[in-house]
Design a protein around this motif. Structure first.
Motif, short mmCIF file in Angstrom:
data_model
loop_
_atom_site.label_atom_id
_atom_site.label_comp_id
_atom_site.label_asym_id
_atom_site.label_seq_id
_atom_site.Cartn_x
_atom_site.Cartn_y
_atom_site.Cartn_z
N THR A 1 0.81 -1.22 0.00
CA THR A 1 0.00 0.00 0.00
C THR A 1 0.84 1.26 0.00
OG1 THR A 1 -0.16 -0.10 2.43
CG2 THR A 1 -1.92 -1.15 1.16
N GLY A 2 2.16 1.12 0.06
CA GLY A 2 3.06 2.28 0.05
C GLY A 2 4.49 1.82 -0.05
N PRO A 3 5.46 2.73 -0.08
CA PRO A 3 6.87 2.35 -0.22
C PRO A 3 7.33 1.35 0.84
CG PRO A 3 6.59 4.71 -0.52
CD PRO A 3 5.28 4.20 -0.04
N ASN A 4 6.85 1.49 2.07
CA ASN A 4 7.22 0.59 3.15
C ASN A 4 5.99 0.14 3.94
OD1 ASN A 4 10.26 0.43 3.17
ND2 ASN A 4 9.99 2.65 3.22
N LYS A 5 4.87 -0.04 3.22
CA LYS A 5 3.62 -0.40 3.88
C LYS A 5 2.91 -1.53 3.12
CE LYS A 5 2.74 4.28 5.70
NZ LYS A 5 2.84 3.94 7.14
N PHE B 1 9.99 -3.31 12.22
CA PHE B 1 8.77 -3.78 11.56
C PHE B 1 7.63 -3.64 12.56
CE2 PHE B 1 5.54 -6.74 10.41
CZ PHE B 1 5.60 -6.96 9.05
N SER B 2 6.56 -2.94 12.17
CA SER B 2 5.41 -2.75 13.04
C SER B 2 4.17 -3.34 12.39
CB SER B 2 5.17 -1.26 13.33
OG SER B 2 6.31 -0.67 13.94
N SER B 3 3.31 -3.94 13.20
CA SER B 3 2.05 -4.50 12.71
C SER B 3 0.92 -4.07 13.62
CB SER B 3 2.13 -6.03 12.67
OG SER B 3 0.87 -6.59 12.33
N GLY C 1 19.04 -9.28 6.87
CA GLY C 1 18.54 -8.50 5.74
C GLY C 1 18.89 -7.04 5.91
N THR C 2 18.55 -6.26 4.90
CA THR C 2 18.96 -4.85 4.93
C THR C 2 17.81 -3.86 4.80
OG1 THR C 2 19.38 -4.93 2.54
CG2 THR C 2 21.25 -5.36 4.01
N SER C 3 16.81 -4.18 3.97
CA SER C 3 15.74 -3.22 3.76
C SER C 3 14.48 -3.93 3.28
CB SER C 3 16.15 -2.16 2.72
OG SER C 3 16.40 -2.78 1.46
N GLY C 4 13.37 -3.21 3.31
CA GLY C 4 12.12 -3.76 2.82
C GLY C 4 11.52 -4.81 3.75
N LEU C 5 10.55 -5.55 3.21
CA LEU C 5 9.83 -6.54 4.00
C LEU C 5 10.67 -7.78 4.29
CD1 LEU C 5 7.03 -7.25 5.24
CD2 LEU C 5 6.42 -8.23 3.01
#
Length: 259
Positions: free
Chosen positions: A85-89, A115-117, A140-144
């Motif tokens: 739903t967004g760059p990091n969502k 990471f938040s939920s 890991g480094t970035s993203g999901l």
């Protein structure tokens, strides 16, 4: 005691009494005490396997789902629909028999480390619950995609557990909100776990260690999904469930207060 599913951002993923006899010391109504419980330190892995598909793993349990917003069936009888739903969502919607049972909104911080939920769960008894979860990146480094360790879990309202005697020397464990009922004898044999959200072919077996300790083992199609060790305090006012998951070194600890 909970509805079994990939404990990802769940697992998570579940009984005032009078004088207590040794054989019914667990009987009663219990309320989860989140402040005394331990939900942190659990490890979740999310892997980008290509083709806009991601593998979500907890211990030796895993599901691979495309992030296309469409409902995809899982081994637990639910469908998952995940969309960015967004760059990091991201938004994660779980359904059972076509009915929404939870909606989660995921966010990865700008630095990629948290990471938040935020989740709303619609329960079979008609009530809703709200959960806030946070994880820190350990791989890991970035993203999901990455390896995430749970650091915070808040739930309102807390779950309830009701324990009753069943067929003389057996027990019935009931989660009222989810209408899940596990009825079993303390003979180590598998008995069907029942409830509107319980996966088909889920079983529970029980055994007693002593008057203040019980062990329950849940299986899906013969494979252990979690083991719950229940211990009653000497004053009979606190019930502690230490939950272990195959392939996961850290245990979840649920502490209940007698009502």
């Amino acid at each position: 005691m909970q509805t079994r599913s990939l404990a990802l951002f769940v697992s998570f993923g579940l009984a005032g009494a009078t004088a207590l006899a040794a054989d019914d010391s667990f009987v009663g109504k219990w309320k989860l005490n989140p402040d005394k419980s331990q939900f942190t330190g659990l490890i979740y892995k999310i892997e980008d396997v290509g083709g806009n598909k991601y593998r979500f793993a907890f211990g030796d349990d895993a599901e691979t789902v495309p992030l296309d917003g469409k409902g995809h069936p899982t081994k637990y009888g639910n469908t998952w629909a995940i969309t960015q739903t967004g760059p990091n969502k991201w938004k994660w919607t779980r359904k059972h028999d076509g009915k929404v049972i939870s909606i989660s909104n995921w966010t990865v911080s700008e630095d990629g480390q948290i990471f938040s939920s935020s989740r709303e769960s619609m329960r079979p008894d008609g009530s809703t619950s709200h959960e806030e979860l946070k994880f820190k990146r350990t791989g890991g480094t970035s993203g999901l995609a990455g390896i995430w360790e749970s650091t915070e879990f808040k739930m309102t309202p807390p779950t309830m557990l009701e324990i009753e005697k069943w067929q003389g020397d057996g027990y019935s464990f009931l989660n009222p909100a989810y209408k899940e009922r596990a009825e079993f004898k303390l003979d180590g044999k598998d008995y069907p776990d029942k409830g509107p959200l319980v996966a088909k072919d889920t079983t529970v077996s029980g055994q007693r260690d002593d008057d203040h300790k019980l062990e329950l083992t849940y299986k899906l199609k013969g494979k252990t999904t979690q083991t719950e060790h229940y211990e009653l305090s000497t004053d009979g006012k606190t019930l502690t469930a230490t939950i272990t998951f195959p392939g996961e070194s850290k245990s979840e600890v649920d502490v209940y207060d007698r009502q």
